[in-house]
Design a protein around this motif. Structure first.
Motif, PDB file in Angstrom:
ATOM      1  N   CYS A 303       0.842  -1.194   0.000  1.00  0.00           N
ATOM      2  CA  CYS A 303       0.000   0.000   0.000  1.00  0.00           C
ATOM      3  C   CYS A 303       0.876   1.243   0.000  1.00  0.00           C
ATOM      4  O   CYS A 303       2.025   1.212   0.458  1.00  0.00           O
ATOM      5  N   ALA A 304       0.326   2.328  -0.510  1.00  0.00           N
ATOM      6  CA  ALA A 304       1.040   3.603  -0.531  1.00  0.00           C
ATOM      7  C   ALA A 304       0.599   4.517   0.597  1.00  0.00           C
ATOM      8  O   ALA A 304       1.246   5.532   0.859  1.00  0.00           O
ATOM      9  N   ASP A 308      -4.288   2.766   4.972  1.00  0.00           N
ATOM     10  CA  ASP A 308      -4.591   1.414   4.495  1.00  0.00           C
ATOM     11  C   ASP A 308      -3.835   0.378   5.324  1.00  0.00           C
ATOM     12  O   ASP A 308      -4.374  -0.686   5.651  1.00  0.00           O
ATOM     13  N   ALA A 309      -2.583   0.688   5.656  1.00  0.00           N
ATOM     14  CA  ALA A 309      -1.805  -0.222   6.505  1.00  0.00           C
ATOM     15  C   ALA A 309      -2.440  -0.341   7.884  1.00  0.00           C
ATOM     16  O   ALA A 309      -2.526  -1.436   8.454  1.00  0.00           O
ATOM     17  N   ALA A 310      -2.918   0.790   8.428  1.00  0.00           N
ATOM     18  CA  ALA A 310      -3.546   0.773   9.749  1.00  0.00           C
ATOM     19  C   ALA A 310      -4.822  -0.063   9.742  1.00  0.00           C
ATOM     20  O   ALA A 310      -5.075  -0.846  10.671  1.00  0.00           O
ATOM     21  N   ALA A 311      -5.639   0.090   8.700  1.00  0.00           N
ATOM     22  CA  ALA A 311      -6.874  -0.691   8.607  1.00  0.00           C
ATOM     23  C   ALA A 311      -6.564  -2.181   8.490  1.00  0.00           C
ATOM     24  O   ALA A 311      -7.232  -3.026   9.104  1.00  0.00           O
ATOM     25  N   PHE A 312      -5.551  -2.515   7.710  1.00  0.00           N
ATOM     26  CA  PHE A 312      -5.128  -3.906   7.530  1.00  0.00           C
ATOM     27  C   PHE A 312      -4.676  -4.508   8.860  1.00  0.00           C
ATOM     28  O   PHE A 312      -5.115  -5.602   9.249  1.00  0.00           O
ATOM     29  N   LEU A 313      -3.814  -3.804   9.587  1.00  0.00           N
ATOM     30  CA  LEU A 313      -3.278  -4.316  10.847  1.00  0.00           C
ATOM     31  C   LEU A 313      -4.350  -4.371  11.934  1.00  0.00           C
ATOM     32  O   LEU A 313      -4.372  -5.295  12.756  1.00  0.00           O
TER      33      LEU A 313
END
Length: 339
Positions: A303-304, A308-313
């Protein structure tokens, strides 16, 4: 330094002088160039015998030809968290300006369940390492105050360090963050100042020695360095699962895939910051590595955007749900004020 309650590893370097600290965004370009050259042209002091003291125990080490020293201290009974090590030359060189200094050591319980390992260049901060001219300009002309972070990265990593409960670890090392990079040790002070400025969690840093090797070739950008340090962390903390964070510009995705293959069940998640051109050979290689991670049962994302990384984790139960909104707010603020 870093280690467990019973055993720690202490490393450092003996130099004649340090590069100037306290960077400002208003510093002129020539001041930044001068500071960079002072870091690169560091004058190491070899053959200095040192006594290192922590937790009432001592060890001896001698600086090598590049000024580096390393020691392991065993039979300790330290509490989890940050500790101070006292370092003192046994026989100070005649030109020494100080007889004693201290360094910080993170002690993590041997049965800690979760940790974070993160790359630095083009993951936490923009470096442009895939473009030699961009990377050279960044290193020469920028300082810790002008280097640009991945927008929102401070809030993202604080969320990881606080864990699913959303509570600060208060320095206990409950969710430790280790920084693993092929950047040279000469930039250590700049990188630590950058992390502090952007409120990223403190953590041990594993960098590289750049210079001429015994073959006469330039050392640096050795991906074997990352693999070796990951193996050390897996061995030191046998119950710890690792969240691995890197970028698509280098071979982080492949290194993390290999780690998951070699240590089934030990990789909790992989996050790869997307810094490559779509449909490029590098982008396809990253996609293939993440696909194999999925087949190994490891959740992985490229992800850029830090949100998005926070939602994934958060979806994996690795961060508190409030992390997503905190990261979005921090991302927007970093975009408005990148320095």
């Amino acid at each position: 330094g870093w280690g467990r309650p019973d055993q720690v590893w202490l490393t450092g370097r003996v130099l004649e002088r340090l590069a100037p600290a306290g960077a400002r965004s208003a510093d002129r370009w020539w001041r930044n160039v001068r500071a960079t050259l002072q870091r690169v042209a560091s004058r190491e002091v070899a053959g200095v015998e040192l006594q290192l003291t922590i937790g009432g125990c001592t060890a001896r080490a001698v600086s090598d030809n590049d000024g580096y020293y390393a020691a392991r201290v065993d039979r300790l009974t330290l509490a989890a968290g940050w500790h101070s090590t006292q370092v003192e030359p046994v026989a100070p060189p005649a030109h020494a300006t100080g007889r004693r200094w201290s360094s910080d050591v993170l002690v993590v319980p041997g049965d800690a369940p979760l940790g974070v390992v993160s790359d630095l260049d083009d993951t936490v901060l923009h470096s442009g390492v895939t473009n030699l001219l961009v990377a050279a300009r960044t290193v020469l002309l920028d300082n810790a105050a002008t280097r640009v972070p991945w927008p929102g990265v401070g809030a993202l990593y604080r969320g990881l360090a606080e864990g699913a409960q959303g509570r600060s670890p208060a320095g206990t090392g409950a969710v430790p963050v280790f920084y693993l990079s092929t950047s040279p040790w000469n930039l250590y002070d700049l990188l630590t100042e950058f992390l502090d400025r952007h409120r990223l969690p403190r953590g041990p840093m594993f960098l590289m020695d750049w210079g001429l090797s015994h073959t006469g070739l330039l050392r640096g950008h050795d991906h074997g360095h990352k693999r070796e340090r990951l193996e050390t962390l897996f061995a030191t903390y046998p119950r710890m699962r690792l969240v691995l964070v890197g970028d698509s510009g280098q071979r982080d995705a492949e290194i993390y895939r290999d780690a998951a293959r070699a240590h089934p069940g030990r990789v909790a998640a992989v996050v790869v910051r997307d810094v490559t051109t779509p449909d490029s050979a590098r982008a396809r290689a990253v996609h293939a590595a993440l696909g194999e991670l999925g087949r190994l049962g490891v959740a992985a994302i490229t992800c850029a955007d830090t949100s998005d990384a926070a939602a994934f984790l958060t979806g994996l139960g690795l961060c508190h749900p409030s992390t997503v909104e905190k990261v979005r707010a921090a991302r927007d603020d970093d975009r408005r004020h990148p320095h």
